[in-house]
Design an enzyme around this catalytic site. Sequence first.
Site, PDB file in Angstrom:
ATOM      1  N   LYS A   1     -14.953   3.276  -0.946  1.00 39.40           N
ATOM      2  CA  LYS A   1     -14.341   1.960  -0.763  1.00 39.40           C
ATOM      3  C   LYS A   1     -14.523   1.535   0.687  1.00 39.40           C
ATOM      4  O   LYS A   1     -14.294   2.319   1.610  1.00 39.40           O
ATOM      5  CB  LYS A   1     -12.856   1.976  -1.116  1.00 39.40           C
ATOM      6  CG  LYS A   1     -12.226   0.579  -1.046  1.00 39.40           C
ATOM      7  CD  LYS A   1     -10.774   0.557  -1.477  1.00 39.40           C
ATOM      8  CE  LYS A   1     -10.237  -0.879  -1.451  1.00 39.40           C
ATOM      9  NZ  LYS A   1      -8.798  -0.949  -1.791  1.00 39.40           N
TER      10      LYS A   1
ATOM     11  N   CYS B   1      -9.254   1.658   4.929  1.00 35.13           N
ATOM     12  CA  CYS B   1      -7.893   1.575   5.474  1.00 35.13           C
ATOM     13  C   CYS B   1      -7.897   0.913   6.848  1.00 35.13           C
ATOM     14  O   CYS B   1      -8.606   1.352   7.764  1.00 35.13           O
ATOM     15  CB  CYS B   1      -7.279   2.970   5.572  1.00 35.13           C
ATOM     16  SG  CYS B   1      -5.593   2.952   6.232  1.00 35.13           S
TER      17      CYS B   1
ATOM     18  N   HIS C   1     -13.442  -4.388  -0.425  1.00 35.90           N
ATOM     19  CA  HIS C   1     -12.316  -5.278  -0.136  1.00 35.90           C
ATOM     20  C   HIS C   1     -12.850  -6.435   0.698  1.00 35.90           C
ATOM     21  O   HIS C   1     -13.489  -6.219   1.731  1.00 35.90           O
ATOM     22  CB  HIS C   1     -11.231  -4.518   0.631  1.00 35.90           C
ATOM     23  CG  HIS C   1     -10.012  -5.333   0.916  1.00 35.90           C
ATOM     24  ND1 HIS C   1      -8.822  -5.142   0.234  1.00 35.90           N
ATOM     25  CD2 HIS C   1      -9.790  -6.343   1.786  1.00 35.90           C
ATOM     26  CE1 HIS C   1      -7.922  -6.003   0.688  1.00 35.90           C
ATOM     27  NE2 HIS C   1      -8.488  -6.745   1.627  1.00 35.90           N
TER      28      HIS C   1
ATOM     29  N   GLY D   1      -4.535  -4.595  -6.616  1.00 37.91           N
ATOM     30  CA  GLY D   1      -3.636  -3.839  -5.755  1.00 37.91           C
ATOM     31  C   GLY D   1      -2.251  -4.434  -5.736  1.00 37.91           C
ATOM     32  O   GLY D   1      -1.479  -4.275  -6.675  1.00 37.91           O
TER      33      GLY D   1
ATOM     34  N   MET E   1      -2.907   2.476  -2.490  1.00 36.27           N
ATOM     35  CA  MET E   1      -2.162   1.786  -1.440  1.00 36.27           C
ATOM     36  C   MET E   1      -1.224   2.794  -0.800  1.00 36.27           C
ATOM     37  O   MET E   1      -0.202   3.172  -1.379  1.00 36.27           O
ATOM     38  CB  MET E   1      -1.393   0.591  -2.014  1.00 36.27           C
ATOM     39  CG  MET E   1      -2.283  -0.481  -2.617  1.00 36.27           C
ATOM     40  SD  MET E   1      -1.370  -1.934  -3.128  1.00 36.27           S
ATOM     41  CE  MET E   1      -0.808  -2.565  -1.556  1.00 36.27           C
ATOM     42  N   GLU E   2      -1.595   3.240   0.376  1.00 37.06           N
ATOM     43  CA  GLU E   2      -0.877   4.303   1.058  1.00 37.06           C
ATOM     44  C   GLU E   2       0.585   3.914   1.290  1.00 37.06           C
ATOM     45  O   GLU E   2       0.892   2.832   1.772  1.00 37.06           O
ATOM     46  CB  GLU E   2      -1.568   4.598   2.389  1.00 37.06           C
ATOM     47  CG  GLU E   2      -1.286   5.986   2.928  1.00 37.06           C
ATOM     48  CD  GLU E   2      -0.100   6.025   3.865  1.00 37.06           C
ATOM     49  OE1 GLU E   2       0.527   7.092   3.966  1.00 37.06           O
ATOM     50  OE2 GLU E   2       0.185   4.984   4.470  1.00 37.06           O
TER      51      GLU E   2
ATOM     52  N   GLU F   1      -6.772  -9.827  -2.694  1.00 37.16           N
ATOM     53  CA  GLU F   1      -6.136 -11.140  -2.862  1.00 37.16           C
ATOM     54  C   GLU F   1      -6.211 -11.651  -4.300  1.00 37.16           C
ATOM     55  O   GLU F   1      -6.369 -12.849  -4.542  1.00 37.16           O
ATOM     56  CB  GLU F   1      -6.766 -12.149  -1.893  1.00 37.16           C
ATOM     57  CG  GLU F   1      -5.828 -13.230  -1.412  1.00 37.16           C
ATOM     58  CD  GLU F   1      -4.649 -12.720  -0.596  1.00 37.16           C
ATOM     59  OE1 GLU F   1      -3.631 -13.427  -0.558  1.00 37.16           O
ATOM     60  OE2 GLU F   1      -4.732 -11.616   0.011  1.00 37.16           O
TER      61      GLU F   1
END
Length: 314
Positions: free
Chosen positions: A139, A98, A168, A223, A8-9, A201
């Site tokens: 990803k 992203c 995701h 995450g 997670m940037e 989620e």
Amino acid sequence: MRLLLAPMEGLLDFMLRDVLTRIGGIDHCVTEFIRITNTVLPKRSILRIAPELQNDSKTAAGVPVKVQILGSDPICMADNAAHIASMGAWAIDLNFGCPAKTVNRHRGGAVLLDEPELIFDIARAVRSAVPASIPISAKMRLGCNDTGKMLDCARAFADAGMQELVVHGRTKVQGYKPPAYWHHIAEIKHAINIPVIANGEIWSIEDYWQCRRESECDDIMLGRGMVQNPALALMIRQGEQEKLSWSQMQPWLLQFWLQVQQHVDARHQGGRLKQWFNYLRDEYPEASEDFAMIRTMTKADEISAYLFADRKAA
């Protein structure tokens, strides 16, 4: 069954990875993305994002860490992947998930999901440049604007030689808005012959099991749910609903704060701690109280005096 810690940037950096993997339950992590443009990055730039390369690609708790790269040029991506492999990387991950506008505007991340042919070229170039003993994964999201090219992208990764694929369960335009569409991940899982990992989620044990049912995936990437509830992976593994108490969280918060003070510029230290507290307050009422007190504090000594007086690190 594996539980993975998501990249997670700007949030899940090496300091928070260290603390969350010490708490336990995670099988492996992925770094924040390293942006690849038109040159081979120097080692110092890579180590700034992935200092675990100096510890056999593991966190202090011994949890393996993949190094994630992001870019759109197959040759530059391949050259940098080879460089990172030479630095002792355990595994490398490719970011096509992203949704950030600044990243997408420069042809990085999820915007490339409209170009499955380019995705194949990037993935194949990286796979060819890195020794076969080093796993390469990717990803993705369900697409850029819609799911129309979802299966084409997934097949491109599989055909290019990726060892596994994290999906995701939202498109780029859906961002992080609930819900996540886990059933689409099952479609991807049935369309390719490499392991698929579901993401998106998952905030609770109930979310975890619902995601597994709908995605049909055994492996799950956690995450924001782990940032909000640092014991989530342990709770899933143990089948227990009881999270760490706020008292039990204090040594871990101090551990994180000490690292922030060591590695972050003084003017940004308070903001980095407040960022985590902002997530924790959705899980802990006490965090809301502390956040309200420290939100206007700017000096590290002032924050330390309020939060961590007479407390010991884990």
